[in-house]
Design a protein around this motif. Structure first.
Motif, mmCIF file in Angstrom:
data_model
loop_
_atom_site.group_PDB
_atom_site.id
_atom_site.type_symbol
_atom_site.label_atom_id
_atom_site.label_comp_id
_atom_site.label_asym_id
_atom_site.label_seq_id
_atom_site.Cartn_x
_atom_site.Cartn_y
_atom_site.Cartn_z
ATOM 1 N N TYR B 35 -4.829 -1.140 -3.499
ATOM 2 C CA TYR B 35 -3.291 -1.577 -3.466
ATOM 3 C C TYR B 35 -2.581 -2.116 -4.618
ATOM 4 N N GLN B 37 0.625 -4.746 -5.849
ATOM 5 C CA GLN B 37 1.695 -5.663 -5.524
ATOM 6 C C GLN B 37 2.373 -5.809 -6.671
ATOM 7 N N GLY B 40 7.004 -10.346 -5.932
ATOM 8 C CA GLY B 40 8.012 -10.602 -4.904
ATOM 9 C C GLY B 40 8.152 -9.548 -3.715
ATOM 10 N N GLN B 41 6.916 -8.598 -3.998
ATOM 11 C CA GLN B 41 6.891 -7.603 -2.764
ATOM 12 C C GLN B 41 5.462 -7.574 -2.156
ATOM 13 N N GLY B 42 5.147 -6.988 -0.899
ATOM 14 C CA GLY B 42 4.033 -6.886 -0.215
ATOM 15 C C GLY B 42 3.215 -5.957 -0.957
ATOM 16 N N PRO B 43 1.772 -5.856 -0.964
ATOM 17 C CA PRO B 43 0.883 -4.822 -1.221
ATOM 18 C C PRO B 43 1.416 -3.326 -0.738
ATOM 19 N N PHE B 45 -0.301 0.576 -0.642
ATOM 20 C CA PHE B 45 -1.406 1.252 -0.521
ATOM 21 C C PHE B 45 -1.581 2.436 -1.696
ATOM 22 N N MET B 89 0.066 -6.656 -9.874
ATOM 23 C CA MET B 89 -1.476 -7.048 -9.386
ATOM 24 C C MET B 89 -1.910 -5.719 -8.670
ATOM 25 N N LEU B 91 -5.078 -4.820 -6.217
ATOM 26 C CA LEU B 91 -5.787 -5.349 -5.245
ATOM 27 C C LEU B 91 -6.756 -4.446 -4.791
ATOM 28 N N ARG B 111 -4.653 -8.838 -12.433
ATOM 29 C CA ARG B 111 -2.974 -8.644 -12.701
ATOM 30 C C ARG B 111 -3.002 -8.205 -13.986
#
Lengths: 111, 115
Positions: B35, B37, B40-43, B45, B89, B91, B111
């Motif tokens: 994922y 990210q 300030g956002q969600g991850p 896919f 980032m 993930l 990161r």
């Protein structure tokens, strides 16, 4: 397409209850999750709920699911300063294996 | 602790350089996910593997991105000719297929900063 929405920010006092809300659009969601992210860190799974349930309790955490309104909430009882973090709701749906996340709610707990 | 691990934790690179990230999943997990990210956002896919097979790729995964999981264990994500917009980032998560419910466990993330 799928979409998950969360409010951006919540501030509570230590010892109070926190309620973090989430709405989703995909009616074929099978599981809904809550993850916690502390600054600079990865995501920690808190809890999940299957879409045919309406409530799940796990210690200080209570998840409520209103499938009709496509609304999910996470209640944290007796909120502590260590609960300060960003909370993400996420859904996984029948058609796929990937998680779709909301934008996250930043919880600030004041002493 | 045998959770998901990622290496490196931080990477600074200049625009146009190639970078490679590694993810080691939980040992008995057959599925592995990447994922991205942004701040300030969600991850979001990117892609996932079941064992060594890459089964799904997001539209976010441009031609400059390639992911592999050659032996069905660790995975690498390579970004060629990095751009400033790649700063994020990255993930990794893993899961085990155990019936209808499948929890994804996340690593600490890598990161990336592209200057």
């Amino acid at each position: 397409g799928e979409d998950v929405e969360q409010s951006l920010f919540l501030s509570v006092r230590e010892g109070d209850s926190s309620v973090i809300n989430c709405t989703y659009t995909d009616s074929s969601s099978t599981y809904l999750y809550w993850y916690k992210q502390e600054p600079g860190a990865g995501l920690q799974l808190l809890t999940y709920i299957f879409s045919n349930m309406d409530m799940k309790q796990d210690q200080r955490l209570t998840v409520l699911l209103n499938k009709k309104d496509k609304h999910l909430s996470l209640r944290i009882a007796d909120t502590q300063t260590g609960d300060s973090a960003i909370y993400f709701c996420a859904e996984i749906y029948n058609a796929g294996n990937m998680l779709t996340f909301g934008g996250g709610t930043r919880l600030m707990v004041k002493p | 602790d045998t959770g998901v691990s990622q290496d490196p934790r931080h990477k600074i690179t200049k625009r146009g350089q190639n970078v490679t990230f590694r993810c080691d999943p939980i040992s008995e997990h057959n599925r592995l996910y990447w994922y991205r990210q942004t701040l300030g956002q969600g991850p979001e896919f990117l892609t996932y593997f079941q064992n060594e097979a890459q089964l799904e790729k997001s539209r976010l995964l441009s031609d400059r991105f390639s992911a592999e999981r050659p032996k069905g264990s660790f995975s690498t994500l390579e970004i060629q000719r990095t751009e400033q917009g790649d700063s994020a980032m990255y993930l990794c998560a893993s899961s085990a297929t155990q019936g209808p419910q499948e929890t994804q466990y996340f690593g600490p993330g890598t990161r990336l900063l592209v200057l």
